[in-house]
Write an enzyme that holds these catalytic residues in place. Structure first.
Site, PDB file in Angstrom:
ATOM      1  N   HIS A  49       9.971  18.640  10.538  1.00 33.39           N
ATOM      2  CA  HIS A  49       8.840  17.841  10.041  1.00 33.39           C
ATOM      3  C   HIS A  49       7.765  17.606  11.098  1.00 33.39           C
ATOM      4  O   HIS A  49       6.657  17.175  10.777  1.00 33.39           O
ATOM      5  CB  HIS A  49       9.330  16.501   9.470  1.00 33.39           C
ATOM      6  CG  HIS A  49       9.791  15.506  10.490  1.00 33.39           C
ATOM      7  ND1 HIS A  49      11.120  15.322  10.806  1.00 33.39           N
ATOM      8  CD2 HIS A  49       9.109  14.642  11.270  1.00 33.39           C
ATOM      9  CE1 HIS A  49      11.228  14.372  11.723  1.00 33.39           C
ATOM     10  NE2 HIS A  49      10.014  13.940  12.018  1.00 33.39           N
ATOM     11  N   ASN A  66       8.973  10.039  18.627  1.00 28.86           N
ATOM     12  CA  ASN A  66      10.250  10.418  19.234  1.00 28.86           C
ATOM     13  C   ASN A  66      10.890  11.597  18.516  1.00 28.86           C
ATOM     14  O   ASN A  66      11.813  12.224  19.060  1.00 28.86           O
ATOM     15  CB  ASN A  66      11.244   9.256  19.202  1.00 28.86           C
ATOM     16  CG  ASN A  66      11.091   8.306  20.375  1.00 28.86           C
ATOM     17  OD1 ASN A  66      10.662   7.171  20.212  1.00 28.86           O
ATOM     18  ND2 ASN A  66      11.426   8.767  21.565  1.00 28.86           N
ATOM     19  N   SER A  67      10.461  11.890  17.302  1.00 31.85           N
ATOM     20  CA  SER A  67      11.089  12.945  16.507  1.00 31.85           C
ATOM     21  C   SER A  67      11.133  14.270  17.258  1.00 31.85           C
ATOM     22  O   SER A  67      10.128  14.729  17.803  1.00 31.85           O
ATOM     23  CB  SER A  67      10.318  13.137  15.193  1.00 31.85           C
ATOM     24  OG  SER A  67      10.447  12.017  14.364  1.00 31.85           O
ATOM     25  N   ASP A 104      16.319  19.971   9.092  1.00 33.97           N
ATOM     26  CA  ASP A 104      15.161  19.399   9.788  1.00 33.97           C
ATOM     27  C   ASP A 104      15.087  19.872  11.238  1.00 33.97           C
ATOM     28  O   ASP A 104      14.719  19.116  12.131  1.00 33.97           O
ATOM     29  CB  ASP A 104      15.175  17.866   9.731  1.00 33.97           C
ATOM     30  CG  ASP A 104      13.817  17.268  10.095  1.00 33.97           C
ATOM     31  OD1 ASP A 104      12.802  17.986   9.995  1.00 33.97           O
ATOM     32  OD2 ASP A 104      13.770  16.083  10.499  1.00 33.97           O
ATOM     33  N   LEU A 126      30.109  26.114  -1.601  1.00 35.82           N
ATOM     34  CA  LEU A 126      31.365  25.813  -2.282  1.00 35.82           C
ATOM     35  C   LEU A 126      31.043  25.068  -3.560  1.00 35.82           C
ATOM     36  O   LEU A 126      30.400  24.017  -3.534  1.00 35.82           O
ATOM     37  CB  LEU A 126      32.258  24.956  -1.367  1.00 35.82           C
ATOM     38  CG  LEU A 126      33.650  24.608  -1.907  1.00 35.82           C
ATOM     39  CD1 LEU A 126      34.467  25.887  -2.085  1.00 35.82           C
ATOM     40  CD2 LEU A 126      34.367  23.659  -0.949  1.00 35.82           C
ATOM     41  N   GLY A 127      31.478  25.598  -4.698  1.00 34.69           N
ATOM     42  CA  GLY A 127      31.139  24.988  -5.986  1.00 34.69           C
ATOM     43  C   GLY A 127      31.988  23.779  -6.313  1.00 34.69           C
ATOM     44  O   GLY A 127      32.745  23.781  -7.291  1.00 34.69           O
TER      45      GLY A 127
END
Length: 272
Positions: A102, A204-205, A132, A260-261
């Site tokens: 982001h 800070n991201s 992210d 995984l279903g």
């Protein structure tokens, strides 16, 4: 009695001195591998907001409708430039940098500032919205590199430190403890976040979360806040996940995951 109280007081002071760590050397040794990231992107803005509510026919007659054909020809959509700030850290001497998706998403221009104040333009190698994580690159040699640790050895209550650019204040150091591990958030179904009480704020991201050995154990990503600032609820992406994503982005440009279903839901008393 006075001597006993004085002895107890000295003992408490000495215990506090031993218990509380000194982060000064840790900050000095690890700040060079942290980078500040500034991005710019162009976005379409509302056309003629001062005339909001006026009939389209009147706008078209006098000004034309942006993006549509009018009496005065095709009108371009108005644009404005949006700037944002974030952080990142160098993982290779030749300039590969990990940050948050982001931070650089949809950016038209990315400028990385090093600890020596040198500024360089960066290119996006790959991004992964689900975790992210983004991998960007600058051109360089012998750059200071982060010491990569593992989040698997983290324990709740352990001291950790963050370095980043909150509100544009570069190379700010904050510290706290690990509050919880494997934390899931309502808007995310993939990342088992590290929860800390380290003061994290906008900017800070993408910056590193370090343990007391100076090893990066997480990538600072989110906060929970009602005010927009730190409230003691910060969330970091485990470095093991971040490095796996970065490696795939470097090699393939995208991330592949198994599926995984199986569905998972909380079980209440009625289901027992």
């Amino acid at each position: 009695m006075v001597s006993l109280l004085l002895a107890l007081s000295l003992t408490s002071a000495q215990a506090a001195t031993v218990t509380l760590p000194d982060f000064s050397e840790l900050a000095a040794e690890n700040s060079p591998m942290v980078v500040n990231i500034s991005t710019t992107r162009k976005v379409e803005r509302a056309a003629y907001p001062q005339f909001r509510g006026m009939p389209d026919e009147m706008l078209r007659y006098f000004f034309g409708i942006p993006g549509q054909q009018g009496p005065r020809g095709q009108q371009p959509m108005p644009e404005e430039q949006v700037n944002s700030l974030g952080s990142g850290f160098i993982i290779s001497e030749d300039g590969y940098i990990i940050t948050n998706n982001h931070v650089v998403a949809d950016a038209d221009d990315i400028v990385v500032k090093l600890s020596n104040r040198q500024e360089m333009r960066a290119k996006i190698i790959g991004t992964d919205e689900r975790s992210d994580i983004a991998l960007i690159k600058i051109e360089g040699d012998d750059l200071p590199v982060a010491k990569i640790g593992t989040s698997k050895d983290l324990r709740v209550g352990e001291w950790v430190m963050a370095i980043g650019e909150p509100f544009g204040l570069d190379y700010t150091v904050t510290h706290g403890i690990v509050s919880a591990l494997g934390r899931s958030l309502p808007d995310d179904t993939y990342v088992p976040f590290i929860q800390t009480d380290v003061p994290i704020n906008p900017g800070n991201s993408g910056g590193p979360l370090l343990n007391m050995k100076g090893e990066v154990v997480g990538v600072n990503a989110q906060i929970f806040s009602k005010s927009g600032g730190s409230m003691g609820l910060s969330f970091s992406i485990p470095i093991d996940i971040a490095m796996n994503v970065a490696q795939q982005l470097k090699e393939k440009g995208h991330v592949e995951r198994g599926f995984l279903g199986v569905g998972v839901q909380p079980v209440g008393r009625a289901h027992v």
